[in-house]
Motif scaffolding. Structure first.
Motif, PDB file in Angstrom:
ATOM      1  N   PHE A   1       0.838  -1.205   0.000  1.00 35.17           N
ATOM      2  CA  PHE A   1       0.000   0.000   0.000  1.00 35.17           C
ATOM      3  C   PHE A   1       0.869   1.250   0.000  1.00 35.17           C
ATOM      4  O   PHE A   1       0.600   2.199  -0.739  1.00 35.17           O
ATOM      5  CB  PHE A   1      -0.915  -0.005   1.225  1.00 35.17           C
ATOM      6  N   GLN A   2       1.927   1.240   0.792  1.00 35.27           N
ATOM      7  CA  GLN A   2       2.833   2.388   0.823  1.00 35.27           C
ATOM      8  C   GLN A   2       3.508   2.583  -0.527  1.00 35.27           C
ATOM      9  O   GLN A   2       3.711   3.716  -0.981  1.00 35.27           O
ATOM     10  CB  GLN A   2       3.883   2.202   1.923  1.00 35.27           C
ATOM     11  N   GLN A   3       3.820   1.483  -1.201  1.00 32.77           N
ATOM     12  CA  GLN A   3       4.405   1.549  -2.536  1.00 32.77           C
ATOM     13  C   GLN A   3       3.438   2.230  -3.510  1.00 32.77           C
ATOM     14  O   GLN A   3       3.847   3.075  -4.325  1.00 32.77           O
ATOM     15  CB  GLN A   3       4.721   0.127  -3.024  1.00 32.77           C
ATOM     16  N   CYS A   4       2.157   1.891  -3.430  1.00 35.46           N
ATOM     17  CA  CYS A   4       1.144   2.516  -4.286  1.00 35.46           C
ATOM     18  C   CYS A   4       1.033   4.009  -4.002  1.00 35.46           C
ATOM     19  O   CYS A   4       0.972   4.830  -4.928  1.00 35.46           O
ATOM     20  CB  CYS A   4      -0.215   1.856  -4.066  1.00 35.46           C
ATOM     21  N   VAL A   5       0.997   4.365  -2.725  1.00 38.79           N
ATOM     22  CA  VAL A   5       0.853   5.771  -2.339  1.00 38.79           C
ATOM     23  C   VAL A   5       2.017   6.595  -2.882  1.00 38.79           C
ATOM     24  O   VAL A   5       1.826   7.680  -3.441  1.00 38.79           O
ATOM     25  CB  VAL A   5       0.759   5.899  -0.809  1.00 38.79           C
ATOM     26  N   GLU A   6       3.230   6.095  -2.730  1.00 41.52           N
ATOM     27  CA  GLU A   6       4.404   6.831  -3.192  1.00 41.52           C
ATOM     28  C   GLU A   6       4.436   6.936  -4.716  1.00 41.52           C
ATOM     29  O   GLU A   6       4.812   7.977  -5.270  1.00 41.52           O
ATOM     30  CB  GLU A   6       5.673   6.142  -2.686  1.00 41.52           C
ATOM     31  N   ALA A   7       4.042   5.869  -5.417  1.00 40.67           N
ATOM     32  CA  ALA A   7       4.106   5.867  -6.882  1.00 40.67           C
ATOM     33  C   ALA A   7       3.065   6.795  -7.498  1.00 40.67           C
ATOM     34  O   ALA A   7       3.285   7.353  -8.578  1.00 40.67           O
ATOM     35  CB  ALA A   7       3.925   4.444  -7.411  1.00 40.67           C
ATOM     36  N   GLU A   8       1.917   6.980  -6.831  1.00 38.90           N
ATOM     37  CA  GLU A   8       0.806   7.708  -7.436  1.00 38.90           C
ATOM     38  C   GLU A   8       0.527   9.047  -6.770  1.00 38.90           C
ATOM     39  O   GLU A   8      -0.491   9.683  -7.059  1.00 38.90           O
ATOM     40  CB  GLU A   8      -0.466   6.847  -7.381  1.00 38.90           C
ATOM     41  N   SER A   9       1.403   9.505  -5.886  1.00 34.41           N
ATOM     42  CA  SER A   9       1.110  10.723  -5.127  1.00 34.41           C
ATOM     43  C   SER A   9       0.908  11.927  -6.042  1.00 34.41           C
ATOM     44  O   SER A   9      -0.048  12.701  -5.868  1.00 34.41           O
ATOM     45  CB  SER A   9       2.231  10.991  -4.120  1.00 34.41           C
ATOM     46  N   ASP A  10       1.779  12.124  -7.035  1.00 34.50           N
ATOM     47  CA  ASP A  10       1.648  13.275  -7.931  1.00 34.50           C
ATOM     48  C   ASP A  10       0.404  13.160  -8.808  1.00 34.50           C
ATOM     49  O   ASP A  10      -0.309  14.151  -9.039  1.00 34.50           O
ATOM     50  CB  ASP A  10       2.895  13.398  -8.814  1.00 34.50           C
TER      51      ASP A  10
ATOM     52  N   ASP B   1     -15.964   6.227  -5.682  1.00 33.00           N
ATOM     53  CA  ASP B   1     -14.833   7.127  -5.444  1.00 33.00           C
ATOM     54  C   ASP B   1     -13.546   6.451  -5.894  1.00 33.00           C
ATOM     55  O   ASP B   1     -13.018   5.585  -5.190  1.00 33.00           O
ATOM     56  CB  ASP B   1     -14.751   7.484  -3.964  1.00 33.00           C
ATOM     57  N   PRO B   2     -13.023   6.793  -7.079  1.00 31.86           N
ATOM     58  CA  PRO B   2     -11.807   6.117  -7.557  1.00 31.86           C
ATOM     59  C   PRO B   2     -10.591   6.374  -6.693  1.00 31.86           C
ATOM     60  O   PRO B   2      -9.617   5.624  -6.755  1.00 31.86           O
ATOM     61  CB  PRO B   2     -11.618   6.687  -8.971  1.00 31.86           C
ATOM     62  N   ALA B   3     -10.622   7.427  -5.868  1.00 31.08           N
ATOM     63  CA  ALA B   3      -9.475   7.722  -5.002  1.00 31.08           C
ATOM     64  C   ALA B   3      -9.271   6.649  -3.938  1.00 31.08           C
ATOM     65  O   ALA B   3      -8.204   6.587  -3.331  1.00 31.08           O
ATOM     66  CB  ALA B   3      -9.647   9.086  -4.346  1.00 31.08           C
ATOM     67  N   CYS B   4     -10.277   5.797  -3.717  1.00 34.80           N
ATOM     68  CA  CYS B   4     -10.138   4.751  -2.700  1.00 34.80           C
ATOM     69  C   CYS B   4      -9.487   3.491  -3.264  1.00 34.80           C
ATOM     70  O   CYS B   4      -9.272   2.534  -2.523  1.00 34.80           O
ATOM     71  CB  CYS B   4     -11.500   4.413  -2.096  1.00 34.80           C
ATOM     72  N   VAL B   5      -9.170   3.492  -4.561  1.00 38.06           N
ATOM     73  CA  VAL B   5      -8.595   2.302  -5.206  1.00 38.06           C
ATOM     74  C   VAL B   5      -7.103   2.505  -5.440  1.00 38.06           C
ATOM     75  O   VAL B   5      -6.676   3.566  -5.909  1.00 38.06           O
ATOM     76  CB  VAL B   5      -9.301   2.018  -6.549  1.00 38.06           C
ATOM     77  N   TYR B   6      -6.334   1.467  -5.130  1.00 37.53           N
ATOM     78  CA  TYR B   6      -4.895   1.461  -5.402  1.00 37.53           C
ATOM     79  C   TYR B   6      -4.563   0.136  -6.073  1.00 37.53           C
ATOM     80  O   TYR B   6      -4.802  -0.930  -5.499  1.00 37.53           O
ATOM     81  CB  TYR B   6      -4.084   1.616  -4.114  1.00 37.53           C
ATOM     82  N   LEU B   7      -4.032   0.219  -7.286  1.00 38.28           N
ATOM     83  CA  LEU B   7      -3.684  -0.971  -8.060  1.00 38.28           C
ATOM     84  C   LEU B   7      -2.171  -1.033  -8.238  1.00 38.28           C
ATOM     85  O   LEU B   7      -1.505   0.010  -8.288  1.00 38.28           O
ATOM     86  CB  LEU B   7      -4.387  -0.929  -9.413  1.00 38.28           C
ATOM     87  N   ASP B   8      -1.654  -2.219  -8.331  1.00 39.25           N
ATOM     88  CA  ASP B   8      -0.219  -2.463  -8.496  1.00 39.25           C
ATOM     89  C   ASP B   8       0.408  -1.455  -9.472  1.00 39.25           C
ATOM     90  O   ASP B   8       0.097  -1.466 -10.660  1.00 39.25           O
ATOM     91  CB  ASP B   8      -0.029  -3.896  -9.009  1.00 39.25           C
ATOM     92  N   PRO B   9       1.284  -0.570  -8.995  1.00 41.61           N
ATOM     93  CA  PRO B   9       1.858   0.453  -9.889  1.00 41.61           C
ATOM     94  C   PRO B   9       2.841  -0.118 -10.903  1.00 41.61           C
ATOM     95  O   PRO B   9       3.244   0.587 -11.832  1.00 41.61           O
ATOM     96  CB  PRO B   9       2.559   1.416  -8.923  1.00 41.61           C
ATOM     97  N   ASN B  10       3.238  -1.380 -10.752  1.00 42.87           N
ATOM     98  CA  ASN B  10       4.192  -1.994 -11.677  1.00 42.87           C
ATOM     99  C   ASN B  10       3.516  -2.742 -12.819  1.00 42.87           C
ATOM    100  O   ASN B  10       4.207  -3.333 -13.653  1.00 42.87           O
ATOM    101  CB  ASN B  10       5.109  -2.956 -10.910  1.00 42.87           C
ATOM    102  N   CYS B  11       2.176  -2.743 -12.859  1.00 40.67           N
ATOM    103  CA  CYS B  11       1.515  -3.452 -13.969  1.00 40.67           C
ATOM    104  C   CYS B  11       1.669  -2.634 -15.254  1.00 40.67           C
ATOM    105  O   CYS B  11       1.723  -1.404 -15.225  1.00 40.67           O
ATOM    106  CB  CYS B  11       0.050  -3.720 -13.649  1.00 40.67           C
TER     107      CYS B  11
ATOM    108  N   GLU C   1      10.488  10.956 -18.768  1.00 43.21           N
ATOM    109  CA  GLU C   1      11.719  10.706 -18.023  1.00 43.21           C
ATOM    110  C   GLU C   1      11.528   9.578 -17.010  1.00 43.21           C
ATOM    111  O   GLU C   1      11.957   9.659 -15.864  1.00 43.21           O
ATOM    112  CB  GLU C   1      12.200  11.982 -17.326  1.00 43.21           C
ATOM    113  N   GLY C   2      10.853   8.537 -17.464  1.00 44.99           N
ATOM    114  CA  GLY C   2      10.660   7.357 -16.630  1.00 44.99           C
ATOM    115  C   GLY C   2       9.540   7.460 -15.620  1.00 44.99           C
ATOM    116  O   GLY C   2       9.280   6.505 -14.891  1.00 44.99           O
ATOM    117  N   LYS C   3       8.840   8.595 -15.583  1.00 47.10           N
ATOM    118  CA  LYS C   3       7.767   8.792 -14.601  1.00 47.10           C
ATOM    119  C   LYS C   3       6.424   8.810 -15.314  1.00 47.10           C
ATOM    120  O   LYS C   3       6.243   9.485 -16.324  1.00 47.10           O
ATOM    121  CB  LYS C   3       7.977  10.103 -13.840  1.00 47.10           C
ATOM    122  N   ARG C   4       5.471   8.070 -14.778  1.00 50.29           N
ATOM    123  CA  ARG C   4       4.151   7.948 -15.391  1.00 50.29           C
ATOM    124  C   ARG C   4       3.266   9.128 -15.016  1.00 50.29           C
ATOM    125  O   ARG C   4       3.211   9.542 -13.857  1.00 50.29           O
ATOM    126  CB  ARG C   4       3.507   6.643 -14.903  1.00 50.29           C
ATOM    127  N   THR C   5       2.580   9.681 -16.010  1.00 49.73           N
ATOM    128  CA  THR C   5       1.621  10.750 -15.771  1.00 49.73           C
ATOM    129  C   THR C   5       0.314  10.413 -16.475  1.00 49.73           C
ATOM    130  O   THR C   5       0.294   9.677 -17.465  1.00 49.73           O
ATOM    131  CB  THR C   5       2.128  12.108 -16.291  1.00 49.73           C
TER     132      THR C   5
END
Length: 322
Positions: free
Chosen positions: A13-22, A150-160, A296-300
């Motif tokens: 979960f922490q990995q998802c939060v950090e990957a999708e914070s921006d 509320d889509p903000a309550c969903v966190y999916l594997d950021p590496n997919c 630059e390697g970052k997903r937007t």
């Protein structure tokens, strides 16, 4: 063990939060802007001090509805086709009828439209696939396609990598409930028997709860089971462990493979509240994404609202000045 599962879930979960914070920060700004919060606070404050108007003449809903109405006229739906020499058109038609019934029974149009609306307004939306009993007195279950409000309550594997999330290894659907409601829903949980949640240290799940609320998550996890599969002379494909030794002569071919297994858990910071096996090979949470870019390697992700904000601010300013 439960302890290992909870530790793994918290780390993921922490990995998802950090990957999708921006992405989530920008999505929230887009939503607020679409909802009418269109003046920068410092400019709004300065104008109010000078007793000057800050008109908001929101032209975005009309532009957004042009896109969403087009989506509704060409709404996505599941299509079943026979794809090889063994495919049968009559069978495909029967399966298609079953799928249409699932979509109709689920109100799937609402799920598709809600996900698409959030995709247009704020980068991303989701819908989900679940099963439920046909009625309170039945043991039979049915498949349902349901919206996620509320889509903000969903966190999916950021590496997919797949846009439909079919290769995701895990996913979360988060809900925050009050202390009283949690105790009412889960009276036997160890957390319900504690009077003071503040004594829980951070490593054991303290970041999942505050003094009066607790985060409850549906946690999906995919694991891979190693197996040897066999093709029998009849054409049937089974696990080798299911073939009696007396029938080994019927085996035409065999190979090693990995079979995906999906588990569903309901968890909080320190308890596994419920769990079950999920039929299928995929995490049953489907993302609907806006424009996806890798910079630059970052997903937007971009919404329709994103690049309309400056022109809308300018319009508000000049109408206020006029």
């Amino acid at each position: 063990t439960d302890k290992e599962l909870l530790q793994r879930a918290r780390e993921r979960f922490q990995q998802c939060v950090e990957a999708e914070s921006d992405i989530r920060l920008e999505a929230n700004e887009d939503l607020r802007f679409f909802g009418g919060d269109q003046w920068p606070q410092e400019i709004k404050t300065a104008r109010e001090i000078d007793d000057r108007p800050c008109l908001t003449i929101n032209r975005l809903p009309g532009a957004v509805r042009q896109v969403s109405n087009e989506q509704r006229q060409n709404r996505p739906a599941i299509k079943v086709n026979p794809v090889d020499d063994e495919g049968d058109e009559d069978t495909a038609e029967i399966i298609q009828g079953m799928v249409r019934h699932i979509e109709y029974d689920s109100g799937a149009e609402v799920a598709y439209d809600t996900a698409s609306d959030y995709q247009i307004r704020s980068d991303f939306g989701y819908f989900r696939i679940i099963t439920d009993f046909c009625n309170p007195m039945s043991f039979e279950q049915k498949i349902l396609i349901k919206r996620i409000k509320d889509p903000a309550c969903v966190y999916l594997d950021p590496n997919c990598n797949e846009p439909d999330g079919s290769d995701a290894a895990f996913g979360f659907i988060i809900d925050t409930v009050s202390k009283d409601q949690f105790k009412l829903d889960h009276p036997d949980a160890s957390l319900s028997k504690m009077e003071d949640w503040s004594t829980i240290d951070r490593n054991s799940g303290g970041e999942w709860m505050s003094k009066n609320t607790v985060r409850v998550a549906e946690y999906y996890e995919k694991t891979m089971e190693k197996a040897t599969i066999c093709k029998l002379k009849t054409g049937q494909i089974v696990k080798k462990s299911q073939v009696p030794e007396a029938m080994y002569g019927e085996i035409e071919a065999e190979r090693e493979t990995q079979i995906p297994k999906i588990k569903w858990y309901k968890i909080n910071g320190i308890d596994v509240l419920d769990e079950t096996d999920i039929f299928g090979s995929f995490i049953p949470i489907i993302p609907v994404l806006g424009d996806e870019l890798i910079i630059e390697g970052k997903r937007t992700l971009d919404s329709v609202v994103r690049y309309a904000k400056d022109s809308q601010r300018m319009y508000n300013y000049w109408e206020s000045a006029k």
